[in-house]
Enzyme design. Structure first.
Site, short mmCIF file in Angstrom:
data_model
loop_
_atom_site.label_atom_id
_atom_site.label_comp_id
_atom_site.label_asym_id
_atom_site.label_seq_id
_atom_site.Cartn_x
_atom_site.Cartn_y
_atom_site.Cartn_z
N CYS A 38 -93.12 -25.12 -1.03
CA CYS A 38 -94.52 -25.20 -1.69
C CYS A 38 -95.58 -24.08 -0.85
O CYS A 38 -95.46 -24.22 0.21
CB CYS A 38 -95.12 -26.44 -1.77
SG CYS A 38 -96.99 -26.65 -2.41
N CYS A 96 -101.44 -28.88 3.24
CA CYS A 96 -101.52 -29.98 2.53
C CYS A 96 -101.73 -31.09 3.18
O CYS A 96 -100.90 -31.50 4.18
CB CYS A 96 -100.22 -29.91 1.79
SG CYS A 96 -100.02 -31.59 0.58
N GLU A 142 -101.40 -26.33 -25.67
CA GLU A 142 -102.06 -27.34 -24.65
C GLU A 142 -102.15 -28.84 -25.28
O GLU A 142 -101.86 -29.82 -24.55
CB GLU A 142 -103.37 -27.05 -24.30
CG GLU A 142 -103.44 -25.84 -23.39
CD GLU A 142 -103.09 -26.08 -21.92
OE1 GLU A 142 -103.35 -27.27 -21.59
OE2 GLU A 142 -102.07 -25.48 -21.56
N CYS A 159 -94.47 -29.62 -7.15
CA CYS A 159 -95.14 -31.03 -6.81
C CYS A 159 -95.03 -32.01 -8.01
O CYS A 159 -96.09 -32.43 -8.34
CB CYS A 159 -96.73 -30.56 -6.73
SG CYS A 159 -97.52 -31.79 -5.46
N CYS A 181 -91.67 -30.05 -1.18
CA CYS A 181 -92.64 -29.48 -0.28
C CYS A 181 -92.40 -28.41 0.64
O CYS A 181 -92.93 -27.42 1.15
CB CYS A 181 -93.12 -30.50 0.74
SG CYS A 181 -93.85 -31.79 -0.17
#
Ligand code: SF4
Length: 352
Positions: A200, A206, A35, A190, A197
C-alpha cells in the site's frame, strides 16, 4: 501537494485502473450512471450493466424519454431499484429544467433525486476536473484506517470527521486521477477483509497499520437482529404464460413486475376472478428466502395451473400474461426471476 495525495498519485500512475468503460469518452452523464451503479455493487458486476445501459441510453435525453419499464429492465438483477427510478426522474428534470445538461455546481447537483454529496463530488472531480472531495464506502474505509478514526461512519460525528479528512487530502491538481486513485485503493488494496498493506502506498503513515489493528476500522454498525417477514406469491400459469402484476411505484421492488402477493385465504377468490375458479392443479413450492438490507423475506410460492383464463383481467398496463418465450414486460426483481426460471424448467419446480 500533501503527501497522502502525492503517494496515491504515484501509485495510481503505475497501478490505478484506467480502462474501465466509464473512463472512456468521459462526460458527466457516463460518470453519473457509473457512480450510481457502483453504489452497493462491485465493479465486475457493474461493467456489463453499464455497457448495455449506454447502448440503449447513450445520452441523458435518451434516458429521460425512455419508458420506466425499459429503464427498470436494464436494472433487473442489480438491486436497490430506487436508484434506477431516481435516475430516470433526474434525467427528466435535467431535460426539462437544466437544458439537457447535468448542472456543474455541487449544490444544484445535490438538489437532484438520488445524487448525494459524494456522487456529486465524484461527477465534478472525475468528469469536470473540479476540486471536490468524495466519501463513498471505499474511501471511508481507507481514511478511517489511515487515521484510526473510531466509530461507525454511519453516525454524523464520524462522517463529519471523515469528510473533513477527505476535503483536506483532495488536491487541486490532478483531482480526477486522485479521486479514481483513492477509490481504487479501497477497492483493490485496502479491502474490507484481507487488506494488502505490504504493497500500500500510504502505509508509511497509516495509523492502524502501525498499531496492528487494521481490522478494527471502520467501526461496525451496531447489530440489530433482522426481522423476518413472510409472503405468499401466486405463480399462475396458463399455457406458456404466467400472470405478472406491476408493483406500486414506491416500496420494495417499486415499479417492477412481480407475481401477485396474497394471503392464503384470498387465493380462491383471486382464482375466481381471473379464471372463474377453474384451476387444474395447485402445488406448494419450497420457500425462497431473499435478504434486504433491513429485513429478510420468506417467499412461499404457490403454483396454480389453469386451462382457461379471463383474458380481460390483464390488459398489459398493470397486469399481464407474460409468455415465457418472450421479452419480459419490464424490470423483474431477482427472486421473482428465479421463480420464473424454475417454471421454465418444470424439473426445477419442486426444488428451486
Ligand atoms: S496500510 Fe493497510 S490499512 Fe493502511 S491504508 Fe494501506 S491497505 Fe489500508
Amino acid at each position: 501537494m500533501n503527501e497522502f495525495a502525492a503517494r496515491l498519485l504515484d501509485w495510481f500512475d503505475e497501478h490505478g485502473r484506467k480502462d474501465l468503460p466509464w473512463q472512456r469518452d468521459v462526460n458527466p452523464y457516463r460518470v453519473w450512471v457509473s457512480e450510481i451503479m457502483l453504489q452497493q455493487t462491485q465493479v465486475q458486476t457493474v461493467v456489463p450493466y453499464f455497457e448495455r445501459f449506454m447502448r440503449s441510453f447513450p445520452a441523458i435525453a435518451n434516458l429521460a424519454d425512455a419508458d420506466i419499464d425499459d429503464v427498470l429492465d436494464h436494472w433487473s438483477g442489480l438491486g436497490y431499484y430506487a436508484r434506477a427510478r431516481n435516475m430516470h426522474r433526474t434525467a427528466q428534470i435535467i431535460r426539462d429544467d437544466h437544458g439537457g445538461e447535468l448542472p456543474d455546481s455541487i449544490d444544484a447537483m445535490r438538489a437532484l433525486p438520488g445524487i448525494g454529496r459524494s456522487t456529486a463530488g465524484a461527477i465534478i472531480s472525475l468528469a469536470l476536473g473540479g476540486r471536490q472531495p468524495i466519501l463513498d464506502g471505499n474511501v471511508k474505509r481507507v481514511l478511517a484506517r489511515h487515521a484510526a478514526i473510531d466509530g461507525w461512519p454511519g453516525t454524523s460525528d464520524v462522517a463529519t470527521t471523515l469528510w473533513a479528512m477527505s476535503e483536506k487530502y483532495t488536491p487541486a491538481e490532478r483531482v480526477d486521477h486522485y479521486t479514481q486513485a483513492i477509490m481504487d485503493l479501497g477497492a483493490t488494496l485496502c479491502t474490507r477483509t484481507g487488506p494488502r498493506c505490504e504493497v500500500c502506498p500510504v502505509r508509511p503513515d497509516c495509523t492502524a497499520y502501525a498499531a496492528g489493528n487494521v481490522a478494527d476500522y471502520p467501526g461496525r454498525k451496531p447489530k440489530r437482529p433482522k426481522p423476518l417477514r413472510m409472503t405468499t406469491m401466486v405463480l399462475a400459469i396458463a399455457e406458456n404464460a404466467v400472470y405478472l402484476e406491476r408493483r406500486p411505484a414506491s416500496g420494495i421492488w417499486g415499479g417492477l413486475w412481480s407475481f401477485p402477493e396474497l394471503p392464503p385465504e384470498r387465493i380462491d377468490d383471486w382464482c375466481a376472478r381471473i379464471a372463474n375458479g377453474k384451476s387444474v392443479g395447485r402445488e406448494q413450492l419450497l420457500p425462497l428466502r431473499h435478504s434486504f438490507s433491513h429485513f429478510d423475506l420468506d417467499i412461499h410460492p404457490v403454483v396454480i395451473r389453469f386451462d382457461q383464463v379471463n383474458a380481460s383481467v390483464a390488459d398489459g398496463s398493470d397486469a399481464t400474461w407474460y409468455r415465457l418465450d418472450q421479452r419480459p414486460p419490464g424490470g423483474i426483481a431477482a427472486p421473482v426471476q428465479k421463480l420464473i426460471d424454475s417454471l421454465r424448467n418444470p424439473d426445477n419446480v419442486a426444488n428451486h
